[in-house]
Structure formats: structure tokens, C-alpha cells
Design an enzyme around this catalytic site. Structure first.
Site, PDB file in Angstrom:
ATOM      1  N   HIS A 143      53.204  40.128  45.165  1.00  0.00           N
ATOM      2  CA  HIS A 143      53.063  40.598  43.779  1.00  0.00           C
ATOM      3  C   HIS A 143      52.804  42.101  43.762  1.00  0.00           C
ATOM      4  O   HIS A 143      53.457  42.857  43.036  1.00  0.00           O
ATOM      5  CB  HIS A 143      51.897  39.856  43.103  1.00  0.00           C
ATOM      6  CG  HIS A 143      51.591  40.305  41.711  1.00  0.00           C
ATOM      7  ND1 HIS A 143      51.813  39.521  40.596  1.00  0.00           N
ATOM      8  CD2 HIS A 143      51.055  41.468  41.248  1.00  0.00           C
ATOM      9  CE1 HIS A 143      51.447  40.199  39.505  1.00  0.00           C
ATOM     10  NE2 HIS A 143      50.972  41.373  39.877  1.00  0.00           N
ATOM     11  N   GLU A 144      51.844  42.530  44.592  1.00  0.00           N
ATOM     12  CA  GLU A 144      51.486  43.958  44.605  1.00  0.00           C
ATOM     13  C   GLU A 144      52.650  44.806  45.089  1.00  0.00           C
ATOM     14  O   GLU A 144      52.961  45.845  44.510  1.00  0.00           O
ATOM     15  CB  GLU A 144      50.255  44.192  45.494  1.00  0.00           C
ATOM     16  CG  GLU A 144      48.998  43.486  45.062  1.00  0.00           C
ATOM     17  CD  GLU A 144      48.664  43.671  43.589  1.00  0.00           C
ATOM     18  OE1 GLU A 144      47.879  42.882  43.069  1.00  0.00           O
ATOM     19  OE2 GLU A 144      49.209  44.587  42.941  1.00  0.00           O
ATOM     20  N   HIS A 147      55.282  45.493  42.552  1.00  0.00           N
ATOM     21  CA  HIS A 147      54.983  46.594  41.636  1.00  0.00           C
ATOM     22  C   HIS A 147      55.565  47.899  42.157  1.00  0.00           C
ATOM     23  O   HIS A 147      56.073  48.729  41.410  1.00  0.00           O
ATOM     24  CB  HIS A 147      53.465  46.749  41.434  1.00  0.00           C
ATOM     25  CG  HIS A 147      52.879  45.812  40.432  1.00  0.00           C
ATOM     26  ND1 HIS A 147      53.403  45.641  39.161  1.00  0.00           N
ATOM     27  CD2 HIS A 147      51.806  45.002  40.502  1.00  0.00           C
ATOM     28  CE1 HIS A 147      52.677  44.765  38.495  1.00  0.00           C
ATOM     29  NE2 HIS A 147      51.693  44.350  39.296  1.00  0.00           N
ATOM     30  N   TYR A 158      53.791  50.111  32.021  1.00  0.00           N
ATOM     31  CA  TYR A 158      52.808  49.044  32.234  1.00  0.00           C
ATOM     32  C   TYR A 158      51.979  48.781  30.973  1.00  0.00           C
ATOM     33  O   TYR A 158      50.748  48.868  30.971  1.00  0.00           O
ATOM     34  CB  TYR A 158      51.900  49.403  33.407  1.00  0.00           C
ATOM     35  CG  TYR A 158      51.201  48.211  34.037  1.00  0.00           C
ATOM     36  CD1 TYR A 158      49.809  48.112  34.024  1.00  0.00           C
ATOM     37  CD2 TYR A 158      51.929  47.196  34.668  1.00  0.00           C
ATOM     38  CE1 TYR A 158      49.163  47.032  34.616  1.00  0.00           C
ATOM     39  CE2 TYR A 158      51.288  46.126  35.258  1.00  0.00           C
ATOM     40  CZ  TYR A 158      49.913  46.045  35.231  1.00  0.00           C
ATOM     41  OH  TYR A 158      49.271  44.977  35.816  1.00  0.00           O
ATOM     42  N   GLU A 167      54.930  42.650  35.021  1.00  0.00           N
ATOM     43  CA  GLU A 167      54.051  41.630  35.589  1.00  0.00           C
ATOM     44  C   GLU A 167      54.815  40.370  35.995  1.00  0.00           C
ATOM     45  O   GLU A 167      54.610  39.815  37.076  1.00  0.00           O
ATOM     46  CB  GLU A 167      52.960  41.252  34.580  1.00  0.00           C
ATOM     47  CG  GLU A 167      51.718  42.066  34.742  1.00  0.00           C
ATOM     48  CD  GLU A 167      51.171  41.935  36.143  1.00  0.00           C
ATOM     49  OE1 GLU A 167      50.857  40.801  36.571  1.00  0.00           O
ATOM     50  OE2 GLU A 167      51.065  42.972  36.840  1.00  0.00           O
ATOM     51  N   ASP A 227      44.122  44.091  27.931  1.00  0.00           N
ATOM     52  CA  ASP A 227      45.008  43.912  29.099  1.00  0.00           C
ATOM     53  C   ASP A 227      46.298  44.720  28.958  1.00  0.00           C
ATOM     54  O   ASP A 227      47.408  44.211  29.173  1.00  0.00           O
ATOM     55  CB  ASP A 227      45.325  42.416  29.262  1.00  0.00           C
ATOM     56  CG  ASP A 227      46.145  42.090  30.504  1.00  0.00           C
ATOM     57  OD1 ASP A 227      45.997  42.780  31.529  1.00  0.00           O
ATOM     58  OD2 ASP A 227      46.928  41.126  30.428  1.00  0.00           O
ATOM     59  N   HIS A 232      49.295  40.686  31.524  1.00  0.00           N
ATOM     60  CA  HIS A 232      49.081  39.493  32.350  1.00  0.00           C
ATOM     61  C   HIS A 232      49.092  38.229  31.495  1.00  0.00           C
ATOM     62  O   HIS A 232      48.889  37.125  32.000  1.00  0.00           O
ATOM     63  CB  HIS A 232      47.744  39.589  33.096  1.00  0.00           C
ATOM     64  CG  HIS A 232      47.696  40.671  34.104  1.00  0.00           C
ATOM     65  ND1 HIS A 232      47.131  41.894  33.845  1.00  0.00           N
ATOM     66  CD2 HIS A 232      48.174  40.731  35.370  1.00  0.00           C
ATOM     67  CE1 HIS A 232      47.236  42.658  34.907  1.00  0.00           C
ATOM     68  NE2 HIS A 232      47.866  41.989  35.852  1.00  0.00           N
TER      69      HIS A 232
END
Ligand SMILES: O=C(O)[C@H](CCc1ccccc1)CC1(C(=O)N[C@@H](Cc2c[nH]c3ccccc23)C(=O)O)CCCC1
Ligand SMILES: [Zn+2]
Length: 317
Positions: A143-144, A147, A158, A167, A227, A232
Site C-alpha cells: 500500500h505504502e 503511494h 491526496y 487510497e 481524513d 480512507h
């Protein structure tokens, strides 16, 4: 420093054994993998927030202490994710030019999160109740790193809908990476590091985003400011779309014919790297995915039809 690439071994966050590349020098063994791109580097944050911290150094190339575990998984899963993008999508690291992959583990004190800082990955240890060390979950590491891929391609802003797609892309490739390595794969996010005392739950579910209170239809999107405008939260719409596109199903009365994980990966990768832009919203996400699928399979293909069905099923036109 001079040295040679060797193979280290150790124990991961879940107590599992694994091997990975290290660098043997006069000082000892560094967590540097010189066999992938311009290198994979894992650092010790020493429970501070100064990054990157100190390059991980071990005396005997065996990483079996409790303190080693987060580093073992960050280093190993970064290599696996590098291999996924290289071997499946022919992308050489996140910039497609072999960019170094840098991770810092033991970031902060009981830090209950992970992240991509714009130039490196950081992983907290968690508080031991809500989370355990974040690098212990392959879908989180992938996931990271996704990005970073997004930042070097579509560069989706974002926040709000572009941020939710950002996301969702990270959750999608986190899950596809898990399936690629058959690493207890599922359409859940962070299940391996979320609430260690409660088996079977997860940070998010792509199969049913409502389990985490996230929307599974565009008409239920969050429109507030929390958020970063729900990045998310509204990721649930793209996540449900991807789940249906891969597996098929009927959602709010709309039938989707599944096309399988591998084709979802190809369509989503081409969508992310060829068509999405920083300000894309969900409607543009649909148009982009239709174009990507058309490039890959033809305008009258079953795959294009399924892409349209999947977006319709989550109320995106
Ligand atoms: O990469 C990301 O999207 C998340 C980091 C987002 C972030 C962005 C900018 C500054 C700080 C943090 C990290 C992850 C995430 O989804 N975090 C969520 C959920 C979450 C994790 N820890 C939390 C603690 C409290 C509340 C929510 C959370 C969030 O930050 O919302 C991704 C996989 C697992 C952790
Ligand atoms: Zn994210």
C-alpha cells in the site's frame, strides 16, 4: 563502504521465518539489498521521529530478536513489492528508474500508523492493542509503496475524490501483491497488524467496505472534511468496484462478470500510469479504466463490459 551481497535470515512480526538480502562488511551485516534497482535500505528509527535514522546493522546476519522483527518484514516485503511491480508490470521501482526503496521501522513511540513521506516509508510499532508493527503486513507495505508509484504517475491529489482514488489504488495493489505471493491473501487491508487480540478483523474490507463503516456505493460517499475529505473512507467505492471486477457478483441489483485478479491488475496499472491525472474524480476514474481496458482487450471485449458493470454497480458513471 565496500562489502558483498549475502543472504540473511530472520523472524518476522508474526513469528515466521524468512530470508532476504543483506550486505556483509567489516562492520557487520547491513540491511541493504543491492540486487534490486538502486538498492533497498532499511533503517532503525530507534523510537524517535528523526528519519531515516541509522542503517540497520547486525553482528551475525541472523535477525531473530523481537526488536529485529519489524525490520525483517519491512526489508523483505519491500523486496517482494519491488518484484511484483518489476515482474508483473515491468516497472523498475516506483519511478521506473530503479529508485532506492528506503524504510524506517520503530518510527516514533507506539506510533499507530505507517506512511509514505514522499521519499521513504515509515512504520510505527503500534501500541500492541490497536495495532502491532505495521511492516508486519505485506498489504500495508505494498500500500505504502503504491503511494510512491502514484506520486510518480497520476500524482492524484491526496484529498476528496482524487485522494480516495489514490487510497483505493494503494489498497488494490496491496491486495494484488498479497495474492501474487499467495501470502494468506484476502480482500482485507491490514488484517495481520490490526487488533492483535481480535482475530479475523481488519482495518478495511474491500469485499464489504461497510464492515468498517465505509461506503460501497457512490450515493453513500462522505462529503465532510475529516481524513482529507474522506480519502480512507471513500476509497471503499473504488475498493468495492475492484473486488467486483475481479470476483464478479451482484451489487445493488447490478450484475458484474468477474475478470480475475491478473486482468484487474493490468487494467488498474494502465489506468493509474496512462490515464488518471492529479484532479481525476470517480467519473474520470471510470472513463480512464474503460480506456485502459479498451487498449488491452478491445472495445467490444468482455473485459470492457465488466469494467462498465463494476463502476455501475457502485453508482459511478
Ligand atoms: O498510507 C496511508 O494511507 C496511511 C497513512 C496516511 C497518512 C498520510 C499523511 C500523514 C499521515 C498519515 C497509513 C495506513 C492507513 O490506512 N491509515 C489510516 C487508518 C489508521 C491507521 N492508524 C490509525 C490511527 C487512528 C485513526 C486511523 C488510523 C489513516 O491514517 O487514517 C495505510 C495502510 C495501513 C496504515
Ligand atoms: Zn494510503
Amino acid at each position: 563502504i565496500s562489502g558483498t551481497v549475502v543472504t540473511g535470515s530472520g523472524t518476522g512480526v508474526l513469528g515466521d521465518s524468512k530470508t532476504f538480502k543483506t550486505f556483509s562488511t567489516a562492520d557487520g551485516y547491513y540491511m541493504f539489498d543491492g540486487t534490486r534497482g538502486n538498492g533497498i535500505y532499511t533503517y532503525d528509527g530507534r523510537n524517535q521521529t528523526r528519519i531515516p535514522g541509522s542503517l540497520w546493522l547486525d553482528a551475525d546476519n541472523r535477525f531473530n530478536t523481537t526488536y529485529d522483527r519489524a525490520a525483517v518484514d519491512a526489508h523483505t516485503y519491500a523486496a517482494w513489492t519491488y518484484d511484483y511491480f518489476r515482474n508483473v508490470h515491468n516497472r523498475n521501482s516506483y519511478d521506473n528508474a530503479g529508485a532506492e526503496l528506503v524504510s524506517t521501522v520503530h518510527y516514533g513511540r507506539s506510533y499507530n500508523n505507517a506512511g509514505w513521506t514522499g521519499s521513504q516509508m515509515i512504520y510505527g510499532d503500534g501500541d500492541g492493542y490497536n495495532f502491532r508493527a505495521f511492516s508486519g503486513s505485506l498489504d500495508v507495505v505494498a500500500h505504502e509503496l503504491t503511494h510512491a508509484v502514484t506520486d510518480f504517475s497520476a500524482d492524484l491529489i491526496y484529498q476528496n475524490e482524487s485522494g480516495a482514488i489514490n487510497e483505493s489504488m494503494s489498497d488494490i495493489f496491496g491486495t494484488l501483491t498479497e495474492y501474487h505471493f499467495n501470502n494468506n491473501p484476502d480482500w482485507l487491508m491490514g488484517e495481520d497488524i490490526y487488533t492483535p487480540g481480535t482475530p479475523g478483523d481488519a482495518l478495511r474490507s474491500m469485499a464489504d467496505p461497510t464492515l468498517a463503516g465505509d461506503p460501497d456505493h457512490y450515493s453513500k460517499r462522505y462529503t465532510g472534511t475529516q481524513d482529507n475529505g474522506g480519502v480512507h473512507i471513500n476509497s471503499g467505492i473504488g475498493n468495492k468496484m475492484a473486488y467486483l471486477l475481479a470476483n464478479g457478483g451482484t451489487h445493488y441489483g447490478v450484475k458484474v462478470n468477474g475478470i480475475g485478479n491478473d486482468k484487474v491488475g493490468k487494467v488498474m496499472y494502465r489506468t493509474l500510469t496512462q490515464y488518471l491525472t492529479p484532479t481525476s474524480n470517480y467519473s474520470h476514474f471510470r472513463a480512464s479504466a474503460v480506456r485502459a481496458a479498451t487498449d488491452l482487450y478491445g472495445a467490444s471485449s468482455a473485459e470492457v463490459a465488466s469494467v462498465k458493470q463494476a463502476f455501475s454497480a457502485v453508482g459511478v458513471y
